[in-house]
Enzyme design. Structure first.
Site, PDB file in Angstrom:
ATOM      1  N   ASP A 272      20.168  14.422  25.168  1.00  0.00           N
ATOM      2  CA  ASP A 272      20.920  13.177  25.099  1.00  0.00           C
ATOM      3  C   ASP A 272      20.678  12.618  23.697  1.00  0.00           C
ATOM      4  O   ASP A 272      19.853  13.133  22.949  1.00  0.00           O
ATOM      5  CB  ASP A 272      20.478  12.202  26.214  1.00  0.00           C
ATOM      6  CG  ASP A 272      21.529  11.118  26.465  1.00  0.00           C
ATOM      7  OD1 ASP A 272      22.441  10.967  25.622  1.00  0.00           O
ATOM      8  OD2 ASP A 272      21.443  10.419  27.495  1.00  0.00           O
TER       9      ASP A 272
HETATM   10  C1  BGC Z   1      24.464   8.584  26.690  1.00  0.00           C
HETATM   11  C2  BGC Z   1      25.194   9.849  27.058  1.00  0.00           C
HETATM   12  C3  BGC Z   1      26.357  10.047  26.129  1.00  0.00           C
HETATM   13  C4  BGC Z   1      25.849  10.055  24.692  1.00  0.00           C
HETATM   14  C5  BGC Z   1      26.944  10.266  23.668  1.00  0.00           C
HETATM   15  C6  BGC Z   1      24.099   8.549  25.218  1.00  0.00           C
HETATM   16  O1  BGC Z   1      23.577   7.321  24.870  1.00  0.00           O
HETATM   17  O2  BGC Z   1      23.301   8.458  27.472  1.00  0.00           O
HETATM   18  O3  BGC Z   1      25.640   9.778  28.373  1.00  0.00           O
HETATM   19  O4  BGC Z   1      27.025  11.238  26.436  1.00  0.00           O
HETATM   20  O5  BGC Z   1      25.224   8.812  24.423  1.00  0.00           O
HETATM   21  O6  BGC Z   1      27.776   9.180  23.582  1.00  0.00           O
END
Ligand code: BGC
Length: 749
Positions: A272
């Protein structure tokens, strides 16, 4: 002359291999190992470090395989032009493609959020939505959909519940599978997230989620296991949190032993969006193959680890291989000529069907709905005029159109009282509802609109003019924060909202007119204190950009409601066992979040211990009625097939979702050793649209493995032999038929 000739020969001898190298060593699906063997250490570290943006200008020869910037995409892999490795594009997810306004005159489709899709209990429909999302990704030139998100609704205060399907791992696993299959059938990849036990948003990048082994296996990992085994997502996203002390992104147990070793996953794991908060070498060693979004710090750290021997180049090579195996599958690699003009209108139909099928009719006294002889309604509540159609944060979708509730009603010949509408419209016009992240400056979505008081005089005037009152109550969650118990975005209704319900019901009931409350929320809210007052309650979630059409279709009876809850709506927030160990704005559970409730999440707890709820798991009313008959079990090589016949016994056409629950032999929730829930969902199925009098026999498959529980002492899955009671339910509290299955020998894995 001779000398010149010699120079030419010598030069051609030197340059020929280089030319051959440039030509030969371009990435292809069948030369990945060879490409890796020609990569420098610097290139290997670069390929596992995702770039924030691509600087294509330096590589004009690759312009065709690379692409222009797409505003709002979340990340991309790094390109290595000399080896023909393009940069692939990864974008959110989950309720549609998140790109931003500016570069596109037409944006993407906002589909219903995941908690709404779960309420359809309709796998083929969810797969169709996945396909539509995949087509929009592909036609905008994106490669990886950052979804589905299948974390468990452990507690309804978790800010991102709306992005997740359910409190139950079978629902999450099956619908995550349907979404992944749909997306990937369009030729783009999915990234199954957030692996795993990302149960809260408070301090999400540092929180230590403490989960016992049984709960982890049965509740928090089960859905991931299902999607990995049945849909083979191209990538998996390792979550932000720690799990039992170790960051998931650094956990070899999770990413290698369980995900790859036990479940057989061959694809790539990305982090993530953690920046450089983790130990890079530990991530690669654990099996986290791509750092999102990466930086040169990661590259330096990896090189240093290889130099000092804490990481081997082979391990790095393995991650590089998995990244390249992902790259060669992408539309970008295939130089797909994306149109930049997906046929969005062709997705309106499935979007509207899914939205209306997700709506859950919670209450319908005196057959208030569908509306009959209602020509004019008084629409109360700010959200009636500013319907929350989409989520916020990375799950927000900038949609190209949006059907308002008023337009949906008007299109079906229902008038709205203008004087009341004017009050709300001028309130909304005075506000700026664009929700911007103050630190990052990017748009997170549209803010929930604050409620305003409405005078008694105005309410009485509405009761005279209108045939019915509709009050919309809105609630919003979001990424990076958990909800509170009270307050405008809280679990409970505010005094103002309670007062509105009371005053509107008094005024309308006094003149014999009905009141319907629409809940416009992606997550559970409190209903016990007020649900007796209105005549009808319709849960509309955040249903996507076809919202107004979907809600009006159900209100007017064009569509017979068939949505059912995929989570328990408790009477009080403190009734959820996890509430005791959940951050509720008081500083608790900000470092460690002990999941002391273990497996007793959602209905497993309420049903097994007889705790009364407002609306149970699986609950939802219809405009028609269904009878269940002829339950039957047929043994298969690895378990059984169950059959149940559903007949529409009412007077309008409708669909029915049937849930199959199992009760293990001697299941005892209070047992000291291996306590078991009284009912555990093992399968579900939904009928087609059944005309009055029409029947359909549904078939569901269950394996012995699915019946087993995780035994922490032997670290294995065990199902005792004996008689399993199989219940066919309209909800967990409304079992309509039973059968049984005899397991002849103990199952152990
Ligand atoms: C979120 C993810 C997301 C990623 C990209 C993160 O902060 O937890 O779910 O896909 O950002 O935007």
């Amino acid at each position: 002359m001779k000398f010149r000739y010699l120079v030419v020969v010598a030069l051609s001898l030197i340059l020929a291999p280089l030319a051959a190298q440039a030509q030969d060593y371009r990435l292809a699906p069948d030369n990945i190992d060879e490409i890796i063997s020609h990569m420098t250490l610097d290139e290997k570290t670069r390929i596992v470090v995702a770039s924030k943006s691509a600087s294509f200008k330096r590589y004009p020869e690759l312009e065709a395989t690379l692409r222009k910037e797409i505003d709002g995409v979340a990340g991309r892999s790094s390109a290595i032009p000399r080896l023909g490795i393009p940069s692939t594009i990864h974008s959110d997810g989950p309720a549609g493609l998140r790109i931003e306004d500016g570069h596109h005159d037409h944006l993407a489709t906002a589909f219903p959020i995941a908690s709404a899709l779960a309420a359809t209990w309709n796998e083929p429909l969810v797969q169709e939505i996945g396909r539509a999302i995949g087509e929009e990704f592909r036609d905008y030139g994106c490669d990886i959909y950052l979804g589905p998100a299948i974390n468990i609704h452990r507690n309804p205060l978790c800010g991102r519940c709306f992005e997740y399907y359910s409190e139950d791992p079978v629902v999450s696993g099956r619908l995550g599978t349907a979404t992944t299959l749909g997306v990937q059938s369009a030729g783009v990849g999915a990234s199954l997230k957030h692996f795993a036990a990302n149960s809260q948003e408070t301090n999400r990048t540092t929180i230590n989620e403490i989960v016992d082994e049984r709960a982890l296996r049965e509740i928090y990992l089960k859905g991931f296991e299902t999607v990995v085994k049945e849909a083979d997502p191209w990538t998996v996203m390792a979550s932000y949190n720690r799990l039992n002390g170790t960051f998931t992104q650094e956990s070899r147990d999770l990413l290698t032993d369980i995900l790859r070793g036990e479940w057989g996953y061959k694809g790539m794991v990305m982090s993530d969006w953690t920046l450089d908060l983790r130990n890079s070498a530990a991530m690669i060693h654990a099996g986290c193959d791509m750092f999102q979004p990466g930086s040169s710090k990661h590259m330096k750290a990896l090189k240093a680890a290889i130099e000092d021997g804490t990481l081997s180049e082979e391990e790095l090579g393995q991650s590089v291989r998995r990244v390249l195996e992902m790259v060669v599958k992408t539309p970008t690699f295939a130089q797909y000529k994306y149109t930049n003009h997906p046929d969005l209108r062709s997705h309106d139909d499935v979007n509207r069907r899914a939205a209306s099928e997700s709506l859950v009719l919670l209450k319908n006294d005196h057959n208030t709905l569908p509306m009959r002889d209602v020509h004019k309604v008084a629409l109360f509540g700010s959200q009636s005029y500013s319907f929350l159609t989409r989520g916020t944060g990375s799950g927000h979708v900038f949609s190209d159109h949006e059907v308002s509730l008023t337009d949906g009603l008007k299109a079906r010949g229902i008038e709205i009282t203008d004087d009341l509408a004017d009050v709300y419209k001028s309130h909304i016009d005075s506000l700026d509802l664009v929700f911007i992240n103050p630190e990052l400056g990017w748009i997170l979505g549209i803010e929930q609109c604050p409620e305003i008081p409405i005078s008694q005089r105005m309410i009485s005037r509405q009761a005279e003019q209108a045939d019915m009152a509709i009050l919309t109550i809105g609630r919003q969650g979001g990424e990076g924060w958990d909800r509170e118990i009270d307050g405008p975005k809280g679990f409970n209704l505010t005094e103002l909202e309670q007062g509105l319900i009371e005053d509107i019901c008094n005024a309308f009931h006094a003149v014999g007119k009905r009141v319907v409350v629409i809940i416009n929320s992606g997550m559970v809210i409190e209903t016990a204190s007020w649900r007796d007052r209105p005549d009808g309650i319709l849960l509309a979630w955040e249903p996507g950009c076809e919202a107004g059409n979907a809600v009006a279709e159900v209100l007017t009876g064009e569509v017979c409601p068939s949505g059912k809850l995929a989570e328990t709506w408790a009477r009080d927030i403190m009734d959820y066992p996890s509430s005791e160990w959940f951050p509720i704005g008081d500083g608790r559970c900000t470092v460690e979040s002990p999941h002391k409730e273990g497996i007793w999440v959602g209905y497993r707890y309420f049903d097994s211990f007889g705790v009364p709820v407002s609306y149970p798991f699986g609950y939802g009313l219809s405009y028609t009625t269904f009878a269940y008959s002829h339950p039957r079990i047929e043994r298969t090589s690895d378990g059984f097939k169950a059959y149940i016949t559903v007949t529409n016994t009412g007077s309008v056409a409708g669909k029915e979702a049937v849930q199959l629950y199992s009760t293990a032999p001697d299941a005892d929730p209070n047992a000291a050793v291996m306590p078991k829930p009284l009912h555990e969902l093992k399968a579900f199925a939904k009928t087609a649209l059944l005309q009055p009098g029409e029947s359909e026999t549904l078939q569901m498959s269950v394996t012995d493995y699915a019946l087993s529980s995780y035994d922490e002492t032997s670290h294995s899955w065990v199902a005792p032999k004996g008689r399993y009671s199989i219940s066919f339910g309209a909800s967990v509290e409304d079992i309509r038929a039973r059968a049984s299955y005899r397991m002849r020998t103990e199952f152990k894995l």
